[in-house]
Design a protein around this motif. Structure first.
Motif, mmCIF file in Angstrom:
data_model
loop_
_atom_site.group_PDB
_atom_site.id
_atom_site.type_symbol
_atom_site.label_atom_id
_atom_site.label_comp_id
_atom_site.label_asym_id
_atom_site.label_seq_id
_atom_site.Cartn_x
_atom_site.Cartn_y
_atom_site.Cartn_z
ATOM 1 N N LEU A 277 -48.017 98.030 -5.438
ATOM 2 C CA LEU A 277 -47.221 98.034 -4.679
ATOM 3 C C LEU A 277 -47.393 99.070 -3.450
ATOM 4 O O LEU A 277 -46.771 100.408 -3.805
ATOM 5 C CB LEU A 277 -45.992 98.241 -4.862
ATOM 6 C CG LEU A 277 -44.719 97.685 -3.760
ATOM 7 C CD1 LEU A 277 -45.439 96.681 -3.371
ATOM 8 C CD2 LEU A 277 -43.572 97.732 -4.110
ATOM 9 N N GLU A 278 -48.344 98.961 -2.532
ATOM 10 C CA GLU A 278 -49.158 99.633 -1.630
ATOM 11 C C GLU A 278 -47.573 99.692 -0.349
ATOM 12 O O GLU A 278 -47.762 100.932 0.581
ATOM 13 C CB GLU A 278 -50.606 99.041 -0.946
ATOM 14 C CG GLU A 278 -50.991 99.254 -2.155
ATOM 15 C CD GLU A 278 -51.476 100.667 -3.023
ATOM 16 O OE1 GLU A 278 -51.350 101.469 -2.203
ATOM 17 O OE2 GLU A 278 -52.215 100.752 -4.460
ATOM 18 N N SER A 279 -47.409 98.682 0.125
ATOM 19 C CA SER A 279 -46.028 98.298 1.139
ATOM 20 C C SER A 279 -46.086 97.206 1.437
ATOM 21 O O SER A 279 -46.632 95.943 0.797
ATOM 22 C CB SER A 279 -47.946 98.359 2.623
ATOM 23 O OG SER A 279 -48.513 97.551 2.535
ATOM 24 N N THR A 280 -44.684 97.073 2.194
ATOM 25 C CA THR A 280 -44.155 95.150 2.421
ATOM 26 C C THR A 280 -45.262 94.524 2.905
ATOM 27 O O THR A 280 -44.845 93.297 2.307
ATOM 28 C CB THR A 280 -42.414 95.729 2.906
ATOM 29 O OG1 THR A 280 -41.846 96.649 2.064
ATOM 30 C CG2 THR A 280 -42.322 94.650 3.340
ATOM 31 N N PRO A 281 -45.804 95.024 3.835
ATOM 32 C CA PRO A 281 -46.399 93.862 4.493
ATOM 33 C C PRO A 281 -47.501 93.524 3.645
ATOM 34 O O PRO A 281 -48.343 92.151 3.484
ATOM 35 C CB PRO A 281 -47.515 94.160 6.105
ATOM 36 C CG PRO A 281 -45.969 95.157 6.335
ATOM 37 C CD PRO A 281 -45.710 96.226 5.002
#
Length: 358
Positions: A277-281
């Motif tokens: 999980l890197e970022s929400t976008p």
């Protein structure tokens, strides 16, 4: 200060040699007093950390659930529904390391007519991971703000319902700040994994990390009379199966028996790396690619999870067939259609509310 609560606190907080477990009735009483703010903040914080150190017993967990059932909002489903609804218990403090698959799994199950009930709150201590409500909101489905009647209507029409703590169970939501203040998950975080806000029969799915937690779950289920259940040693304690390791799964049977399943993704050519999980976008982009049926990095994880639950809930007779079915549901646009239905129904519910206010 509540003197009655102080006596309960003394039992769980007196240390290894003199401390005692609460009975089921005492655990229910203590939980009700905390939820209703009859105990003072000092007492509530002390209870949470003392009980965290002691660890809850199955009897205490059953008592906590009894209290949740007394005060928490409850959903109902029409008797005409022919498939057993499923309640998923995921950690409320979300995910911070791996990509969550639960929205995709829920959409797959709803597509084949299995009602799905989810529950949780906003970004929460101690992990402060991305919450389910935030993921759904970014997918164009905002469950927050719906009344319980609107949530029930949504569940009836689309097959997916969400009990949102701040809206539907504010008593439990008032205890959230304590999680940050004590710096640890309280015993309620364990109870949440096996709590059902649904009245009637259901299949309960609970994620876990440590084997002793699963053992407590099984004993608590017996006390509560719950036979239809599945326990999953999932990613970050969730109900999501990992591609990178053997799935350790517990299968509760209607007759009260228990079976162990070790699911090897490599046996079905579904093994691989669990995406970070890197970022929400980026997460939303990955989920949208799967929903669109694209051959992307996340697709095997979606097939693994969707297929397992299709098999577990009796849609397919064997795992090989269920994985094929999950892939077909995704690539044929059925999941995208279900998401569109959810979005449309949410808009309708919101419009009705606004018109009633006007």
């Amino acid at each position: 200060m509540s003197n009655q609560f102080r006596e309960l606190l003394k039992k769980v907080g007196s240390g290894t040699h003199t401390g005692k477990d609460l009975t089921r009735q005492e655990a229910e009483m203590a939980t009700l007093m905390m939820l209703q703010q009859q105990a003072t903040p000092a007492q509530i914080g002390a209870f949470m950390i003392a009980h965290r150190i002691k660890r809850p017993t199955p009897e205490e967990l059953a008592g906590m659930l009894d209290a949740y059932e007394k005060l928490g909002t409850k959903l109902t489903l029409a008797q005409t529904n022919t498939k057993l609804p499923v309640v998923f218990g995921n950690p409320y403090d979300g995910r911070s390391r791996t990509v969550p698959l639960m929205p995709i799994t829920a959409l797959i199950l709803a597509t084949v007519g299995i009602p799905v009930i989810l529950h949780g709150g906003d970004c929460m201590p101690t992990k402060y991971g991305i919450s389910l409500i935030e993921i759904w909101r970014n997918l164009g489905v905002d469950f927050a703000g719906l009344s319980i009647s609107q949530t029930t209507n949504l569940l009836e029409k689309t097959g997916i319902g969400f009990i949102y703590l701040p809206q539907h169970f504010p008593e439990a939501n008032t205890l959230v700040p304590y999680r940050d203040q004590i710096g640890k998950r309280p015993p309620f975080a364990t109870a949440e994994l096996i709590w059902s806000p649904l009245i009637g029969n259901y299949h309960l799915v609970s994620g876990f990390v440590h084997p002793p937690t699963e053992e407590r779950f099984q004993a608590t289920f017996k006390l509560k009379g719950i036979n239809h259940y599945t326990t999953v040693k999932g990613l970050e304690g969730s109900c999501d199966l990992a591609r990178s390791r053997t799935g350790i799964i517990g299968l509760g049977q209607p007759d009260g028996s228990f079976e162990r399943l070790h699911l090897h993704p490599r046996d079905y050519d579904l093994d691989g790396t669990d995406l970070s999980l890197e970022s929400t976008p980026q997460l939303i982009e990955q989920l949208q690619a799967v929903i669109a049926g694209k051959n992307c990095e996340l697709m095997p994880s979606a097939i693994l999870n969707g297929g397992f639950y299709l098999w577990r809930f009796g849609i397919c007779s064997d795992l090989t067939t269920s994985f094929t079915e999950a892939e077909s549901i995704l690539t044929q646009g059925k999941v995208a259609d279900k998401l569109n239905q959810l979005q449309s129904q949410i808009t309708t519910n919101t419009s009705v509310t606004l018109s009633e206010i006007v």
